[in-house]
Design a protein around this motif. Sequence first.
Motif, PDB file in Angstrom:
ATOM      1  N   LEU A   1      -6.692  -0.850  -1.611  1.00  0.00           N
ATOM      2  CA  LEU A   1      -6.318  -2.245  -1.366  1.00  0.00           C
ATOM      3  C   LEU A   1      -4.814  -2.390  -1.226  1.00  0.00           C
ATOM      4  O   LEU A   1      -4.322  -3.113  -0.355  1.00  0.00           O
ATOM      5  CB  LEU A   1      -6.828  -3.149  -2.490  1.00  0.00           C
ATOM      6  CG  LEU A   1      -8.327  -3.456  -2.451  1.00  0.00           C
ATOM      7  CD1 LEU A   1      -8.716  -4.325  -3.642  1.00  0.00           C
ATOM      8  CD2 LEU A   1      -8.711  -4.143  -1.150  1.00  0.00           C
ATOM      9  N   LYS A   2      -4.091  -1.686  -2.095  1.00  0.00           N
ATOM     10  CA  LYS A   2      -2.633  -1.757  -2.048  1.00  0.00           C
ATOM     11  C   LYS A   2      -2.114  -1.244  -0.702  1.00  0.00           C
ATOM     12  O   LYS A   2      -1.275  -1.873  -0.061  1.00  0.00           O
ATOM     13  CB  LYS A   2      -2.062  -0.914  -3.195  1.00  0.00           C
ATOM     14  CG  LYS A   2      -0.626  -1.251  -3.521  1.00  0.00           C
ATOM     15  CD  LYS A   2      -0.141  -0.428  -4.693  1.00  0.00           C
ATOM     16  CE  LYS A   2       1.383  -0.420  -4.695  1.00  0.00           C
ATOM     17  NZ  LYS A   2       1.913   0.677  -5.502  1.00  0.00           N
ATOM     18  N   LYS A   3      -2.653  -0.115  -0.288  1.00  0.00           N
ATOM     19  CA  LYS A   3      -2.216   0.477   0.985  1.00  0.00           C
ATOM     20  C   LYS A   3      -2.552  -0.428   2.164  1.00  0.00           C
ATOM     21  O   LYS A   3      -1.743  -0.600   3.068  1.00  0.00           O
ATOM     22  CB  LYS A   3      -2.880   1.844   1.191  1.00  0.00           C
ATOM     23  CG  LYS A   3      -2.217   2.964   0.424  1.00  0.00           C
ATOM     24  CD  LYS A   3      -2.719   4.296   0.920  1.00  0.00           C
ATOM     25  CE  LYS A   3      -1.933   5.432   0.287  1.00  0.00           C
ATOM     26  NZ  LYS A   3      -2.327   6.740   0.821  1.00  0.00           N
ATOM     27  N   LEU A   4      -3.753  -0.972   2.148  1.00  0.00           N
ATOM     28  CA  LEU A   4      -4.174  -1.821   3.268  1.00  0.00           C
ATOM     29  C   LEU A   4      -3.361  -3.105   3.325  1.00  0.00           C
ATOM     30  O   LEU A   4      -2.955  -3.541   4.394  1.00  0.00           O
ATOM     31  CB  LEU A   4      -5.670  -2.151   3.163  1.00  0.00           C
ATOM     32  CG  LEU A   4      -6.629  -1.018   3.497  1.00  0.00           C
ATOM     33  CD1 LEU A   4      -8.066  -1.475   3.336  1.00  0.00           C
ATOM     34  CD2 LEU A   4      -6.406  -0.502   4.908  1.00  0.00           C
ATOM     35  N   ARG A   5      -3.117  -3.688   2.145  1.00  0.00           N
ATOM     36  CA  ARG A   5      -2.350  -4.935   2.138  1.00  0.00           C
ATOM     37  C   ARG A   5      -0.910  -4.695   2.577  1.00  0.00           C
ATOM     38  O   ARG A   5      -0.341  -5.528   3.286  1.00  0.00           O
ATOM     39  CB  ARG A   5      -2.405  -5.576   0.745  1.00  0.00           C
ATOM     40  CG  ARG A   5      -3.762  -6.197   0.493  1.00  0.00           C
ATOM     41  CD  ARG A   5      -3.848  -6.925  -0.821  1.00  0.00           C
ATOM     42  NE  ARG A   5      -5.142  -7.580  -0.924  1.00  0.00           N
ATOM     43  CZ  ARG A   5      -5.937  -7.518  -1.970  1.00  0.00           C
ATOM     44  NH1 ARG A   5      -5.579  -6.835  -3.044  1.00  0.00           N
ATOM     45  NH2 ARG A   5      -7.102  -8.136  -1.974  1.00  0.00           N
ATOM     46  N   THR A   6      -0.341  -3.582   2.182  1.00  0.00           N
ATOM     47  CA  THR A   6       1.016  -3.245   2.620  1.00  0.00           C
ATOM     48  C   THR A   6       1.044  -3.067   4.134  1.00  0.00           C
ATOM     49  O   THR A   6       1.915  -3.593   4.821  1.00  0.00           O
ATOM     50  CB  THR A   6       1.502  -1.939   1.950  1.00  0.00           C
ATOM     51  OG1 THR A   6       1.357  -2.084   0.547  1.00  0.00           O
ATOM     52  CG2 THR A   6       2.948  -1.641   2.283  1.00  0.00           C
TER      53      THR A   6
END
Length: 183
Positions: free
Chosen positions: A104-109
């Motif tokens: 999620l962190k990677k996708l949101r970034t």
Amino acid sequence: MAKQFSTEDDCLKHLQQMKWPNGFISPDCGNNHSYEITSRHLYECTQCKKQTSVMSGTLFHGSKITLNQWFWAIYFLGSDKGSISALRLSKLIEVNWRTARLILKKLRTAMGHRDSLYQLSGTIELDDALVGGRQKGKRGRGAAGKKNVLIACESKDKKAGFIAMAVVDSICHFSVNEFVKKH
Ligand SMILES: [Zn+2]
């Protein structure tokens, strides 16, 4: 979604189509001929001999989860308007909570990054607004506790296209110029 991307190979083909819509291009020399090492999903440039994969240079590179799981994560994140929790995602794509949180962190970034890279085009309408709660005192520009927001909106056949917004200290020609240049 399930039908189109049911196997790892489907996902890989889709990614390849997005990355090289007109066929292979060597990231090192720009040459467009390669040998395909199918067993490892690698492409070797016929000119500079460097190897590259469909995943290299993407956020999926070096990941422990499958591309199929990534695609589902993107799908769930998108259909939930970005608000899906790591716990829920971990159950849906069958990974542990920590992995789901990292995904999620990677996708949101990546999505935030994409926004900042997007350049508005066509006819663009520009406006400013004051955003903030109701307060006593001065009204309009300069009112206490309110934020100045610049808004640029693509105007497409009487419909709104993409929108860019930014909070600025003041509405002046410097801030407006900078905003216009950026978007
Ligand atoms: Zn090359």
